[in-house]
Scaffold this active site. Structure first.
Site, PDB file in Angstrom:
ATOM      1  N   GLY A 536       0.797  -0.995   0.084  1.00 42.06           N
ATOM      2  CA  GLY A 536      -0.073   0.080  -0.016  1.00 42.06           C
ATOM      3  C   GLY A 536       0.949   1.278   0.166  1.00 42.06           C
ATOM      4  O   GLY A 536       1.999   1.055  -0.470  1.00 42.06           O
ATOM      5  N   ASP A 649      15.871  -8.357   3.500  1.00 43.11           N
ATOM      6  CA  ASP A 649      15.579  -7.584   2.491  1.00 43.11           C
ATOM      7  C   ASP A 649      16.640  -6.363   2.831  1.00 43.11           C
ATOM      8  O   ASP A 649      16.297  -5.215   2.742  1.00 43.11           O
ATOM      9  CB  ASP A 649      14.266  -7.257   2.362  1.00 43.11           C
ATOM     10  CG  ASP A 649      13.974  -6.605   0.837  1.00 43.11           C
ATOM     11  OD1 ASP A 649      14.691  -6.860   0.255  1.00 43.11           O
ATOM     12  OD2 ASP A 649      12.761  -5.997   0.809  1.00 43.11           O
TER      13      ASP A 649
END
Ligand SMILES: *[C@@H]1O[C@H](CO)[C@@H](O)[C@H](O)[C@H]1NC(C)=O
Length: 878
Positions: A536, A649
């Site tokens: 989002g 990540d």
């Protein structure tokens, strides 16, 4: 169809146009633009607020279907016109209203995706407009894969029409043909005229006034993306930023003219390019010695050979005022296009815009790369050795009524990655169906991400980066970036999709109501968006009546993966508190709405300060301190919490900076934890970001904390070389920073690729220590890589080496001292500083190396770093 019907169509369109009031430039402004949302039944607005009309009345025959894409790639900047398409099962023609003698931009929009039973991978087709072949056996899917784009726009500047009306025929070569959007925009006659022929005689030129052209590149050099709605002359052009095309160690500096600068269009019309193109400049920078020894170079690849090109260079000097202050040579494909470019001499003064057109033939030898290089020309004895550029456009010229080129080949690296991923995926699928067929559910609620989804997941990071470069939105520097692979996931068996957080997590952080979230972000005002991802958008906001600035990550209710990552992040972060981890203030979970509320990091991501649009350069010391901070955060994750946590990540966009330049690791959506980690590794489907991926993890899908170490090694090289981990636009061997840096390091030429802004201002020993550490992090096998503890120690050492310069230098100036004395003193002093500044943490800050306030540590300074090293590794207490 008869001309009579065409007129009816035309009138129908005009009245539709007037009643919708779109793009109306007034009744006398000549023909109007037309924007068609293909396959759509209704008019719809895109993200820029531009209206797209349904296309049905412009297309005849019954061989076409209106279809809807099943999956919205997070890199799509707008749903309209991409989520709908018209599919053609046999040759079909659009008839569009257009005026004889008028030039037009024709834009075709393609989003290769799955449209029900139509998979764009199967579509190969040709497009012909009024007899000119624009595309031939074209695959949008292959083209997008090769260029790591989610969608593509082809723009043509059609020659003045010889009759009224434009016919665009889609012809099927294999499978079917499709198109998502068509734009037709009238353009002024004089937009294309003569271009000087590079390599020809002095006044050889080529006139493009009556030629069909295709836009290949259009860049706002030294500036950021300018969307079609902001183009000058309402021509709807998009101007991309040039970061991805700049080549070599000297990437120059980006300059922005100050706010009240007025750009004058003296000899050129104001539709030549928007003001923003001329106010932002890339120049070589202040260092004369660097400049005279380097070129400011751009490489444009995937350019079709055996065509002629117009290279249009836009210039505007917003700093200097007199001729011969800056004079430079322009090279195009190694040939001199302009021996003595003098912007002020051409434009007649400061802040005056000018452009120059050059024509060049791209032969087969070029391998499809078009090079543009600028170099200061000392011959005229200019005041400064510099060169500058504001914008560049490259147009392909038609050859025998065709502009079509072959489909591009994906880079070898992407191909390899794809194969490997497919194989891994098949294997893991086989394993899963044997035991538990629910273990790997691919595709989120958005659905439709096919088997190749895992590959897509890996590439999303590339897409996202390219998006900022190519399809970028106004908020091009993201604060909290993307969940690398939000739309494809392998759910761990632990997650059952429940939206309820553990009560422990709920107890640990603050709960907000959705109303509070709305208030904090002014009802999620787009103007407050500071980042965007598959999960989002991220908004800037304030809570507690304006007392606290926060960043609010709002989930996309359709993304099931979002729910999972939301949970992971909240469970992790609510338990972790550390100076170098971004802190979670609270969350909101109401009906389908989920938000995470974090501390606001006012300086954004590390990446934007090393090469992505940075305005100032971080000093080496600052860079070292930031890397040390990030290493501390990761070290804490690996060793300091209850369980080992693997971030998975690590990249420069996940290292954020607060107002004091303190580094904080962020984005735990992909993190892995659990007691099973203590057994050494967890086996999992590969996730993470391309360019940072541990090859061992990639091959064996076994995750250890050394995978984070690998990614961190890439971060270190990124900081040192000021370039992205992956730049698909560079020559093959340079695409991956990890490979390229290792190659240079091993050949002993690393110095050639370090950030030129560092040269001459740093202690080379410090650089060496840093580079050696980064190299070790990139070791092929995890066991050979250092732990974060070791890394931290080495980085601290590099910092001391750097710090050592100044005080010693001043002292040796004031006192006389032999060189060797000096070196010994420096060494000892440095070690002493080490000792006084470092102490090992207690249980509560497990393993964290923290500066201590006391400086009266009397331990003797050891004389080699390995001695210190082993002390830290085997702490014997304080
Ligand atoms: C700059 O580019 C030109 C043309 O490509 C080349 O001949 C020259 O050697 C380059 N100079 C440097 C310093 O790289």
């Amino acid at each position: 169809m008869s001309t009579g019907t065409d007129i009816v169509f035309f009138l129908a369109f005009v009245s539709a146009f007037l009643s919708f009031g779109l793009n109306a430039a007034g009744p006398d402004a000549g023909p109007a633009s037309l924007m068609l949302g293909c396959g759509s039944d209704n008019e719809a607005k895109d993200a820029d607020g531009r209206t797209w009309l349904p296309d049905s009345k412009f297309v005849s025959g019954s061989n076409s279907n209106q279809v809807q894409a099943q999956y919205q790639d997070p890199a799509l900047t707008s749903e309209v016109p991409y989520m709908k398409a018209r599919v053609f099962t046999s040759n079909t023609t659009y008839k569009l209203p257009a005026k004889s003698k008028q030039r037009y931009f024709l834009r075709l929009h393609f989003y290769p995706s799955n449209y029900g039973s139509y998979n764009a991978e199967q579509a190969f087709f040709s497009v012909v407009a009024n007899g000119v072949t624009l595309l031939k056996n074209f695959s949008a899917s292959i083209t997008c894969t090769a260029t790591t784009q989610a969608y593509l726009i082809r723009e043509y500047a059609l020659a003045p029409l010889t009759q009224d009306g434009l016919e665009i025929t889609f012809a099927v070569n294999t499978g079917f043909a499709f198109v998502n959007g068509i734009e037709l925009v009238p353009i002024p006659d004089d937009l294309f005229e003569k271009a000087a022929f590079v390599g020809g005689k002095a006044d050889d030129s080529i006139d493009s006034k009556s030629l069909n052209l295709q836009t290949v590149y259009r860049l706002n050099v030294g500036g950021s993306f300018i969307g079609p709605a902001k183009d000058s002359g309402s021509l709807g052009r998009a101007w991309y930023d040039d970061n991805a095309y700049i080549f070599g160690a000297n990437v120059g500096v980006e300059n922005v003219a100050d706010n009240n600068t007025r750009i004058e269009y003296k000899d050129i019309p104001d539709y030549s390019a928007p003001v923003d193109v001329y106010t932002t400049t890339r120049s070589m920078g202040p260092d004369k010695d660097i400049n005279i020894n380097s070129n400011l170079t751009w490489v444009f690849n995937q350019v079709d050979v055996k065509y002629m090109y117009i290279v249009r260079l836009h210039f505007c000097d917003t700093v200097f005022t007199k001729p011969n202050q800056v004079v430079f040579t322009v090279y195009i494909n190694n040939k001199t296009a302009e021996p003595e470019a003098d912007v002020i001499g051409w434009s007649g003064g400061v802040n005056k815009a000018v452009y120059k057109d050059y024509a060049t033939l791209l032969d087969e030898k070029s391998g499809g790369d078009l090079w543009l290089a600028l170099h200061p020309n000392p011959d005229t004895m200019p005041q400064y050795y510099d060169s500058l550029l504001n914008g560049v456009e490259i147009f392909k010229m038609e050859t025998s009524k065709s502009l079509a080129g072959p489909n591009p080949k994906p880079s070898e690296m992407l191909e390899k990655a794809e194969e490997e991923q497919k194989r891994n995926f098949e294997e893991s699928k086989k394993k899963d169906t044997g035991s538990n067929n629910k273990a790997h559910v691919i595709g989120g609620a958005a659905g439709g991400a096919a088997a190749a989804g895992v590959v897509a997941a890996l590439c999303i990071a590339v897409y996202q980066r390219k998006k900022r470069v190519q399809g970028g939105e106004s908020h091009s520097t993201s604060w909290l970036p993307i969940y690398g692979n939000s739309h494809t996931s392998a759910k761990s068996s632990k997650s059952n999709g429940s939206r309820h957080l553990s009560s422990a997590a709920q107890g640990r952080c603050r709960r907000f109501s959705f109303a509070e979230m709305k208030q904090a972000t002014k009802n999620f005002d787009e103007a407050n968006v500071i980042g965007v991802g598959g999960f989002g958008k991220v908004y800037k906001g304030v809570i507690d009546n304006g007392a606290t600035k926060v960043a609010i990550k709002k989930s996309n209710p359709q993304s099931e993966q979002g729910v999972h990552e939301f949970q992971t992040e909240i469970e992790m972060l609510s338990e972790l508190r550390h100076k170098h981890l971004v802190s979670l203030i609270g969350f909101c979970e109401e009906d389908n709405e989920m938000c995470l509320v974090y501390d606001y990091m006012s300086r954004g991501t590390l990446r934007e300060h090393i090469y992505k649009g940075n305005k100032t350069y971080l000093s080496w010391k600052q860079r070292l301190e930031i890397c040390i901070g990030a290493a501390k955060g990761l070290h804490y994750l690996h060793t300091g919490a209850r369980w080992t946590i693997i971030h998975r990540d690590v990249k420069t966009t996940n290292i954020l900076l607060d107002e004091n330049w303190e580094a904080k690791v962020s984005d735990f959506g992909l993190s892995k934890t659990g007691p099973d980690l203590n057994k050494g590794h967890v086996s999992t489907v590969v996730k993470g970001s391309f360019g940072y991926l541990d090859p061992e993890y990639f091959k064996r899908q076994q995750l250890t904390e050394k995978s984070d170490v690998y990614s961190f090694g890439v971060v270190l090289f990124e900081v040192l070389c000021a370039r992205p981990a992956l730049n698909p636009n560079l020559p093959k061997e340079q695409v991956s920073l990890a490979d390229w840096a290792l190659h240079c390091q091993r050949k002993g030429i690393l110095e050639d690729i370090i950030d030129p802004h560092l040269k001459g201002k740093v202690n080379m020993e410090s650089i060496k220590k840093f580079a050696d550490t980064a190299e070790k992090c990139l070791s092929e096998c995890g066991v050979d890589r250092p732990s974060l503890n070791d890394i931290l120690w080495n980085l601290e050492f590099a910092l001391q080496l750097q710090e050592g310069i100044e005080p010693v230098a001043t002292r040796s100036d004031s006192r006389t001292r032999s060189d060797s004395d000096d070196a010994t003193l420096r060494n000892q002093e440095m070690m002493a500083i080490h000792y006084s500044n470092l102490s090992l943490g207690s249980e509560s800050d497990l393993g964290e190396v923290q500066p201590s306030s006391s400086s009266n540590n009397n331990e003797a300074a050891p004389d080699s770093d390995s001695a210190i090293f082993s002390q830290i590794v085997n702490p014997t207490g304080r």
